[in-house]
Design an enzyme around this catalytic site. Structure first.
Site, PDB file in Angstrom:
ATOM      1  CD1 TRP A  10      -2.162  -1.983   0.206  1.00 19.87           C
ATOM      2  CD2 TRP A  10      -3.126  -1.378   2.126  1.00 19.87           C
ATOM      3  NE1 TRP A  10      -3.376  -2.889   0.270  1.00 19.87           N
ATOM      4  CE2 TRP A  10      -3.709  -2.595   1.700  1.00 19.87           C
ATOM      5  CE3 TRP A  10      -3.498  -0.717   3.470  1.00 19.87           C
ATOM      6  CZ2 TRP A  10      -4.895  -2.969   2.257  1.00 19.87           C
ATOM      7  CZ3 TRP A  10      -4.478  -1.168   3.987  1.00 19.87           C
ATOM      8  CH2 TRP A  10      -5.151  -2.095   3.513  1.00 19.87           C
ATOM      9  CD  GLU A 167       8.097  -4.409  -7.002  1.00 23.62           C
ATOM     10  OE1 GLU A 167       6.577  -4.709  -6.584  1.00 23.62           O
ATOM     11  OE2 GLU A 167       8.285  -3.442  -6.038  1.00 23.62           O
ATOM     12  N   GLY A 173       4.030   1.869 -10.941  1.00 24.39           N
ATOM     13  CA  GLY A 173       3.236   3.056 -11.103  1.00 24.39           C
ATOM     14  C   GLY A 173       3.422   3.890 -12.368  1.00 24.39           C
ATOM     15  CB  SER A 214       1.927  -1.527 -14.122  1.00 32.48           C
ATOM     16  OG  SER A 214       2.763  -0.363 -14.018  1.00 32.48           O
ATOM     17  N   GLY A 235       1.077  -2.938  -6.222  1.00 34.00           N
ATOM     18  CA  GLY A 235       0.967  -1.355  -5.842  1.00 34.00           C
ATOM     19  C   GLY A 235      -0.424  -0.791  -5.768  1.00 34.00           C
ATOM     20  N   GLY A 236      -0.633   0.166  -6.962  1.00 28.50           N
ATOM     21  CA  GLY A 236      -1.868   1.030  -6.998  1.00 28.50           C
ATOM     22  C   GLY A 236      -3.053   0.267  -7.119  1.00 28.50           C
TER      23      GLY A 236
HETATM   24  P1  13P Z   1       2.476  -0.711  -8.894  1.00 28.38           P
HETATM   25  O1  13P Z   1       1.520  -1.943  -9.023  1.00 28.38           O
HETATM   26  O2  13P Z   1       1.516   0.633  -8.594  1.00 28.38           O
HETATM   27  O3  13P Z   1       3.099  -0.458 -10.225  1.00 28.38           O
HETATM   28  O4  13P Z   1       3.507  -1.060  -7.817  1.00 28.38           O
HETATM   29  C1  13P Z   1       4.463  -1.956  -7.976  1.00 28.38           C
HETATM   30  C2  13P Z   1       5.057  -1.711  -6.627  1.00 28.38           C
HETATM   31  O5  13P Z   1       6.228  -1.189  -6.593  1.00 28.38           O
HETATM   32  C3  13P Z   1       4.733  -2.832  -5.461  1.00 28.38           C
HETATM   33  O6  13P Z   1       5.871  -2.871  -4.597  1.00 28.38           O
END
Ligand code: 13P
Length: 254
Positions: A10, A167, A173, A214, A235-236
């Protein structure tokens, strides 16, 4: 067979009250009733107490986003491993945002991994290359050298029990996810193979390796269909109740 693990990072989002509302919505959605996959939420420190109470007696696990490697003492503003372990099963270590904004290095990441294990936590270690490194053909060097430096001195049993999240920084993001094939190749060649060389086949085959960057309900299937991708660090898309859809996709793919 490895049980896939889908974790929601989060980041610096949601007050404790907002976190409670989201976890209630996830549980209402049946996130902890999905067989064959482990689901984890990683809220901010200030929400860990409330969230861990809500998750007690459910299959939804709780993780923290960081810890400090010293056990206690004069480290204003930091959180010790044992403090995290009061509320969490997992802890994210070495996220690229921590490396990029807060000066974490492979050396501090290695200390944090050892400290996490010392407190009985299971780490989710993040590795990944920048856009420039990717374009310069340095993905193999960057990712493999992070894996080697970060895991140095751990035991094969520890490595078998932990999680690595690949990642790519350019995919975090940005809405620009890697393809399933790209992520599979990096995860197999530059993560699982070096782990095999360092810790042996059994540990490398037991270790779960996630893709992050993403991931959302509409593209999750592409990653979970790959043989070496054992879930996702999200993440998002983990900030909404339909995070449950990503957990379902992981269960269906395996
Ligand atoms: P997003 O899914 O928002 O791209 O973020 C990935 C992330 O950094 C999870 O740790």
């Amino acid at each position: 067979m490895r049980t896939p693990i889908v974790a929601g990072n989060w980041k610096m989002n949601k007050t404790a009250a907002d976190a409670v509302a989201l976890v209630k919505a996830l549980l209402d959605n049946g996130i902890d009733q999905i067989a064959g996959v482990e689901a984890v939420v990683c809220p901010t420190f200030t929400a860990l107490d409330a969230v861990s109470r809500l998750c007690e007696g459910t299959n939804l696990a709780v993780g923290a986003q960081n810890l400090y490697f010293e056990p206690n003492g004069a480290y204003t503003g930091e959180i010790a491993p044992e403090m995290v372990a009061e509320f969490c099963k997992y802890v994210i270590i070495g996220h690229s945002e921590r490396r990029g904004y807060f000066g974490e290095t492979d050396e501090t990441v290695n200390k944090k991994l050892k400290a996490a294990f010392g407190a009985g936590l299971l780490p989710i270690l993040c590795v990944g290359e920048t856009y420039e490194e990717n374009q310069a053909g340095k993905t193999a060097d960057v990712v493999t050298s992070q894996v080697k430096a970060d895991l140095a001195g751990l035991t094969a049993d520890q490595v078998a029990s932990m999680v690595i999240a690949y990642e790519p920084i350019w995919a975090i993001g940005t809405g620009l996810a890697a393809t399933g094939e790209q992520a599979q190749q990096v995860i197999h060649d530059y993560v699982r193979v070096p782990v095999t060389e360092m810790f042996g086949e059994a540990a490398a085959q037991a270790m779960r390796i996630q893709y992050g960057g993403s991931v959302k309900p509409s593209n999750a299937q592409e990653f979970f269909g790959q043989p070496d991708i054992d879930g996702a660090l999200v993440g998002g898309a983990s900030l909404k109740p339909d995070f449950t859809e990503i957990v379902k996709a992981a269960a269906e793919a395996k």
